[in-house]
Design an enzyme around this catalytic site. Structure first.
Site, mmCIF file in Angstrom:
data_model
loop_
_atom_site.group_PDB
_atom_site.id
_atom_site.type_symbol
_atom_site.label_atom_id
_atom_site.label_comp_id
_atom_site.label_asym_id
_atom_site.label_seq_id
_atom_site.Cartn_x
_atom_site.Cartn_y
_atom_site.Cartn_z
ATOM 1 N N SER A 103 0.802 -1.222 0.000
ATOM 2 C CA SER A 103 0.000 0.000 0.000
ATOM 3 C C SER A 103 0.836 1.273 0.000
ATOM 4 O O SER A 103 0.380 2.311 -0.488
ATOM 5 C CB SER A 103 -0.936 0.015 1.215
ATOM 6 O OG SER A 103 -1.849 -1.050 1.165
ATOM 7 N N GLU B 107 -10.142 6.797 2.661
ATOM 8 C CA GLU B 107 -9.718 5.391 2.575
ATOM 9 C C GLU B 107 -10.637 4.479 3.377
ATOM 10 O O GLU B 107 -10.894 4.716 4.560
ATOM 11 C CB GLU B 107 -8.297 5.207 3.109
ATOM 12 C CG GLU B 107 -7.814 3.770 2.965
ATOM 13 C CD GLU B 107 -6.716 3.360 3.935
ATOM 14 O OE1 GLU B 107 -6.072 2.318 3.686
ATOM 15 O OE2 GLU B 107 -6.505 4.052 4.945
ATOM 16 N N ASP C 295 -8.861 -4.259 3.627
ATOM 17 C CA ASP C 295 -7.569 -4.945 3.566
ATOM 18 C C ASP C 295 -7.353 -5.832 4.786
ATOM 19 O O ASP C 295 -6.901 -6.977 4.669
ATOM 20 C CB ASP C 295 -6.471 -3.882 3.469
ATOM 21 C CG ASP C 295 -5.077 -4.458 3.450
ATOM 22 O OD1 ASP C 295 -4.675 -4.988 2.396
ATOM 23 O OD2 ASP C 295 -4.367 -4.356 4.471
ATOM 24 N N HIS D 123 -4.506 -2.207 -4.458
ATOM 25 C CA HIS D 123 -4.146 -3.572 -4.872
ATOM 26 C C HIS D 123 -5.335 -4.470 -4.571
ATOM 27 O O HIS D 123 -6.309 -4.032 -3.949
ATOM 28 C CB HIS D 123 -2.906 -4.069 -4.118
ATOM 29 C CG HIS D 123 -3.064 -3.962 -2.612
ATOM 30 N ND1 HIS D 123 -3.856 -4.817 -1.888
ATOM 31 C CD2 HIS D 123 -2.558 -3.071 -1.720
ATOM 32 C CE1 HIS D 123 -3.826 -4.469 -0.612
ATOM 33 N NE2 HIS D 123 -3.050 -3.399 -0.484
#
Length: 534
Positions: free
Chosen positions: A115, A334, A339, A381
């Site tokens: 990240s 974010e 994640d 990602h």
């Protein structure tokens, strides 16, 4: 002017109706419905007006950390099923945006990205190494002496220099890699506080990431910073206001949360929901740190003793403040814990975080004017989540696979593998699903939830495969089976999508490098930029 149609399509409405009132027909929509839905999609595309000379006044960059294509698909289905439909026909808020591109995520030194390097590329326009923040690829990890002269100007810094308002919102620690890439320049993503830096870096006076947030010297400073991570802002030994048994970690004795309020005019620091909700309109600079570490997962947020705002609520608060600037604003949001759910091998947490992330995007769409605000939604990602097994239409996305029989109708029993075991639609290519079956790493939670999960792991409470027909695979603590046993599931290397809505959205097309996102945003803003100095 770009005027995308954000309302649900006629197809979606009809499929929702079929799902609710005629479940048996949900997989058998009329061919006329599919044909007409295609014609409607073409009509909507034709109706999008593109004005190449139109500039964006404001930009919001939404980053779903780890939100790869399989995550988006599974979350889309889950949202639809939670609403009582089959799910596959559902559309997440940002999936209605009219422009789309694929983004290559690799770092300069790593095939599967991290990240720090990816968000640096997104916010600076330059690809770099894994593990470094806001510096170019010539800087080796932990080499603080090499940072000077190799900093990469960020979108947030440039916005402040031009007189725009800026904000950063995250459900992770504000010092974590993704939000840090908006304001910090560090050779090591883990240097979130001085206690985590090398003694050599501290001796040389190199600023840790939390310090860099406070000492941000562009424009009049960042207007809004909301997230978790109080531990890196409090001095060593100082008790946390929410969890007194936890104490600050700063070795320099500074209380950065207090310094935020003292060093800025009309500034405020808040750490709980009541303070957040009762802020006065005079507040011009806001720091909110709602957890000692990362904020809670969305499904457990209401358990927080002091109360935490949701990502949607934090986004709305940031917009309330940033919209006061007549010159415009840049906001970075974010969804950080998507994640973390994946790393734990826990699809429930990852997908419910994605749904709240999509809700935050919708909040921004509802609050802004599409003629002046560019909204960009992407990921840094992906993760190794898979969707497989030939389940029937409308099968519980968190459940065991129930396939169709020879006539194409759902079977009455779950499918079984060659060993006679049932299996789920969702799985991971690697992760803790074959090691220890707990929900999340202790460092990713706080308070009683973290203690309970840590005890479960320490006591060796295992969930062997096969899971057995009695195990509830939809339980929030269930970990999907992993093909390769690892203590933490890994990122994946495939391309991720970027969705765009508003002025300049047409720049997002084709297959692009991740650093392209910055350049498209800057072009939409009409800024004249020069390459960063070597």
């Amino acid at each position: 002017m770009i005027r995308p149609t954000l309302a649900a399509t006629g197809l979606a409405a009809l499929l929702a109706y079929v799902s609710l009132v005629a479940p048996a027909r949900a997989a058998n929509e009329l061919r006329e419905v599919w044909f007409e839905s295609g014609r409607q999609a073409v009509a909507r595309a034709r109706a999008v007006e593109i004005a190449p000379d139109q500039r964006a006044k404001n930009v919001i960059v939404f980053l779903g950390d780890g939100m790869g294509a399989s995550t988006v698909t599974a979350a889309r289905i889950l949202e639809g099923q939670l609403a009582g439909r089959t799910g596959e026909e559902n559309v997440l808020s940002f999936e209605r945006f009219p422009h789309l591109a694929l983004i290559k995520t690799y770092n300069t030194n790593q095939q599967t990205a991290d990240s720090a390097g990816t968000m640096t590329a997104i916010l600076s326009g330059v690809k770099t190494r894994a593990g470094v923040i806001g510096v170019d690829a010539s800087v080796a990890r932990t080499d603080f002496a090499a940072v000077r002269g190799h900093e990469l100007p960020t979108l947030v810094e440039l916005a402040e220099d031009r007189g725009l308002a800026t904000g950063i919102v995250t459900t992770a620690r504000l010092t974590h890699a993704t939000p840090a890439a908006a304001y910090a320049h560090s050779p090591e993503r883990s240097w979130e506080g001085d206690a985590r830096q090398s003694p050599e870096a501290n001796l040389a006076g190199f600023p840790d990431i939390a310090r860099q947030l406070l000492e941000f010297d562009h424009g009049d400073g960042i207007e809004v910073a909301l997230g978790g991570g109080r531990g890196y802002f409090l001095p060593e030994g100082a008790p946390d206001p929410e969890y007194p048994e936890m104490t600050g970690t700063r070795l320099d004795g500074r209380n950065l949360s207090e310094e935020w309020s003292q060093g800025r005019a009309n500034a405020a620091y808040v750490w709980n929901r009541h303070q957040f909700e009762t802020l006065g309109p005079e507040t011009q600079h806001l720091l909110g740190l709602f957890e000692f570490g990362h904020m809670r997962f969305e499904f457990a947020r209401e358990r927080d003793p002091a109360g935490e705002p949701s990502l949607s609520e934090m986004t709305a608060k940031a917009l309330d403040m940033l919209e006061r600037n007549p010159s415009g604003y840049v906001l970075v949001v974010e969804g950080g814990r998507i994640d973390h759910g994946h790393h734990a091998g826990n699809a429930y947490r990852a997908l419910t975080e994605t749904l709240e992330f999509a809700s935050a995007v919708q909040t921004a769409v509802d609050r802004t004017d599409s003629s002046e605000t560019l909204i960009v939604v992407t990921a840094d990602h992906g993760h190794v989540l898979t969707i497989a097994g030939s389940p029937t239409r409308g099968n519980d996305i968190l459940g065991r696979v129930v396939s169709n029989d020879e006539t194409g109708e759902p079977r009455t029993e779950p499918a079984r593998d060659s060993r006679g075991d049932t299996y789920t639609t969702l799985g991971y290519q690697n992760g803790p699903g074959r090691v220890v079956r707990w929900a999340v790493w202790p460092e990713q939670v706080a308070g009683l939830e973290g203690l309970w999960l840590w005890l479960r792991a320490s006591l060796g409470i295992l969930q062997r495969h096969p899971d057995g027909d009695r195990v509830d695979t939809t339980d929030p603590d269930y970990l999907q089976w992993a093909a390769t046993p690892l203590w933490s599931e890994t990122h994946s290397g495939e391309d991720v999508a970027v969705y765009a809505h508003g002025p300049g959205a047409f720049f997002f097309h084709g297959v692009q490098e991740q650093s392209y996102i910055y350049h498209a945003v800057v072009e939409a803003l009409g800024w004249t930029t020069t390459p960063p100095a070597p």
